[in-house]
Design an enzyme around this catalytic site. Sequence first.
Site, PDB file in Angstrom:
ATOM      1  N   LEU A 245      21.466 -14.394 -29.408  1.00  0.00           N
ATOM      2  CA  LEU A 245      22.544 -13.453 -29.087  1.00  0.00           C
ATOM      3  C   LEU A 245      23.903 -14.007 -29.502  1.00  0.00           C
ATOM      4  CD1 LEU A 245      21.339 -12.231 -25.584  1.00  0.00           C
ATOM      5  CD2 LEU A 245      21.130 -11.040 -27.769  1.00  0.00           C
TER       6      LEU A 245
ATOM      7  N   GLU B  61      16.491 -21.897 -25.068  1.00  0.00           N
ATOM      8  CA  GLU B  61      17.555 -21.838 -24.047  1.00  0.00           C
ATOM      9  C   GLU B  61      17.954 -23.228 -23.570  1.00  0.00           C
ATOM     10  OE1 GLU B  61      18.984 -19.179 -24.027  1.00  0.00           O
ATOM     11  OE2 GLU B  61      17.375 -17.954 -24.831  1.00  0.00           O
TER      12      GLU B  61
END
Length: 159
Positions: free
Chosen positions: A89, A131
Site C-alpha cells: 500500500l 509487515e
Amino acid sequence: MAVRTIFTMGDDVLRKTARPVAAINRRTKQLLEDMADTMYEANGVGLAAPQVGILRRVVVVDIGDGLVELINPEILEQSGSQIEVEGCLSIPGRRCTVERPQKVTVRALDRQGRSFVMEGEGLMAVALCHELDHLDGILYVDKMIEDVTDEQPQEKEGE
Ligand code: ZN
C-alpha cells in the site's frame, strides 16, 4: 471509523526502525482500530504502523479469514521457501516477486497484552514477513527478484 493517511515510499518514516510498544493503552487500541479501518479501506491484506506514520511495532493482517492484531511481533521460526508476487500500500502501482519462507511461527502480544504464538503458511507467511519487515524499515522492493508490474493485471491487494 478512522482511516489514516498511508505514507508512501520516499517518506523517511518508512525507513526507520519502529520501537516496541511499552504499555498497551487506549491509544494502542485506537491505533489498532484505525489501522484495520485503513487496511480495509485500501483493500489491503496487511498494514504496519510505520505505514501510517507511527513508529511502533504494531501490525494488522487479514488475508481473508479474519483480522489478526499483532503487537511487538517477532519471528520465532521459519521454514521452506516460496516466491510470490507482492504489492504494498506504500508503493502503489508496483508488483514484484519476492522469496519468503513457506511457513513462519510468530510470537506477539494481543490487545489485552497476552502473549500468543501463531503459525502462518503460504500467503499468511508472506503477509507476516512483509509487515514485520516494515517494522525494521525494510520494503519488499529491497528484496525483490523481479518487477512484474506490467505483466499482470492489478487485481491483487497491497500489504
Ligand atoms: Zn507493505
